[in-house]
Design an enzyme around this catalytic site. Sequence first.
Site, PDB file in Angstrom:
ATOM      1  N   HIS A 149       4.974   0.174  -0.236  1.00 45.11           N
ATOM      2  CA  HIS A 149       5.737  -0.826   0.520  1.00 45.11           C
ATOM      3  C   HIS A 149       4.775  -1.924   0.942  1.00 45.11           C
ATOM      4  CE1 HIS A 149       3.996   1.895   3.496  1.00 45.11           C
ATOM      5  NE2 HIS A 149       3.916   0.817   4.270  1.00 45.11           N
ATOM      6  N   GLU A 207      -0.080  -5.422  11.807  1.00 50.42           N
ATOM      7  CA  GLU A 207       0.642  -4.910  10.647  1.00 50.42           C
ATOM      8  C   GLU A 207       2.131  -5.231  10.772  1.00 50.42           C
ATOM      9  OE1 GLU A 207       0.516  -0.592   8.587  1.00 50.42           O
ATOM     10  OE2 GLU A 207       1.391  -0.674  10.587  1.00 50.42           O
ATOM     11  N   ASP A 224      -4.819 -10.669  -1.215  1.00 49.62           N
ATOM     12  CA  ASP A 224      -3.473 -11.245  -1.051  1.00 49.62           C
ATOM     13  C   ASP A 224      -2.607 -10.978  -2.283  1.00 49.62           C
ATOM     14  OD1 ASP A 224      -1.607 -12.652   0.526  1.00 49.62           O
ATOM     15  OD2 ASP A 224      -1.961 -14.471  -0.639  1.00 49.62           O
ATOM     16  N   HIS A 225      -1.387 -10.534  -2.048  1.00 47.97           N
ATOM     17  CA  HIS A 225      -0.444 -10.200  -3.116  1.00 47.97           C
ATOM     18  C   HIS A 225      -1.031  -9.187  -4.102  1.00 47.97           C
ATOM     19  CE1 HIS A 225       1.626 -13.605  -1.343  1.00 47.97           C
ATOM     20  NE2 HIS A 225       2.735 -13.096  -1.873  1.00 47.97           N
ATOM     21  N   HIS A 262       0.839  -1.191   0.000  1.00 47.32           N
ATOM     22  CA  HIS A 262       0.000   0.000   0.000  1.00 47.32           C
ATOM     23  C   HIS A 262       0.878   1.246   0.000  1.00 47.32           C
ATOM     24  CE1 HIS A 262      -0.292   0.394   4.742  1.00 47.32           C
ATOM     25  NE2 HIS A 262       0.940   0.311   4.330  1.00 47.32           N
ATOM     26  N   HIS A 301       3.431  -5.331   3.460  1.00 50.28           N
ATOM     27  CA  HIS A 301       3.292  -5.869   4.819  1.00 50.28           C
ATOM     28  C   HIS A 301       2.838  -7.316   4.738  1.00 50.28           C
ATOM     29  CE1 HIS A 301       3.621  -2.092   7.024  1.00 50.28           C
ATOM     30  NE2 HIS A 301       2.842  -1.529   6.121  1.00 50.28           N
ATOM     31  N   CYS A 328       5.745   6.285   4.661  1.00 44.78           N
ATOM     32  CA  CYS A 328       4.629   5.486   4.114  1.00 44.78           C
ATOM     33  C   CYS A 328       3.951   6.193   2.948  1.00 44.78           C
ATOM     34  CB  CYS A 328       3.617   5.152   5.203  1.00 44.78           C
ATOM     35  SG  CYS A 328       4.321   4.126   6.492  1.00 44.78           S
TER      36      CYS A 328
HETATM   37 NI    NI Z   1       2.492   0.399   5.645  1.00 44.63          NI
END
Ligand code: NI
Length: 149
Positions: free
Chosen positions: A54, A138, A94-95, A29, A56, A48
């Site tokens: 980036h 997270e 996901d992904h 995100h 998670h 961010c």
């Molecule tokens: Ni983040």
Amino acid sequence: MSPAHSTETAGLNAAKAYFGRRYMLSASHRLHADSLSDEENRIAYGKCNNPHGHGHNYTIEVLTRGPIDPATGMVVNLVDLDREVKARVIHRFDHTNLNSDPLFANRVPTTENLCRTVYDLLADALPAIELEYVRVEETENNFFQYSGN
Ligand code: NI
């Protein structure tokens, strides 16, 4: 049935038990609010806000509640819960890049908002199941929790 026994049975039926399950979700995100200027975004989100985004490895914890079904001995059938979580949440996100999902078109994909989005998706999919909360970890140190209205 003795009066004492029926009271106990009624109490047991009214009591709530909890069933929780964890799921893994990897996604990227970028935190950027269209309503803020570029500078305000940098101040609000720091690194961010980096345009490249980036990733998670989120842990999503779903806690359900309800009486223990006297026939099955369960609060919620985990097969039903897994099916809906996988179909509605894991397969969807996901992904992926969360920013590209229509649900985040007008909502910054912070983990608070991811938490709320997952809760709402599951609440819609599983009207018969009472959700106590959705919690999203997270990082090792950050977690968010949402309980609906
Ligand atoms: Ni983040």
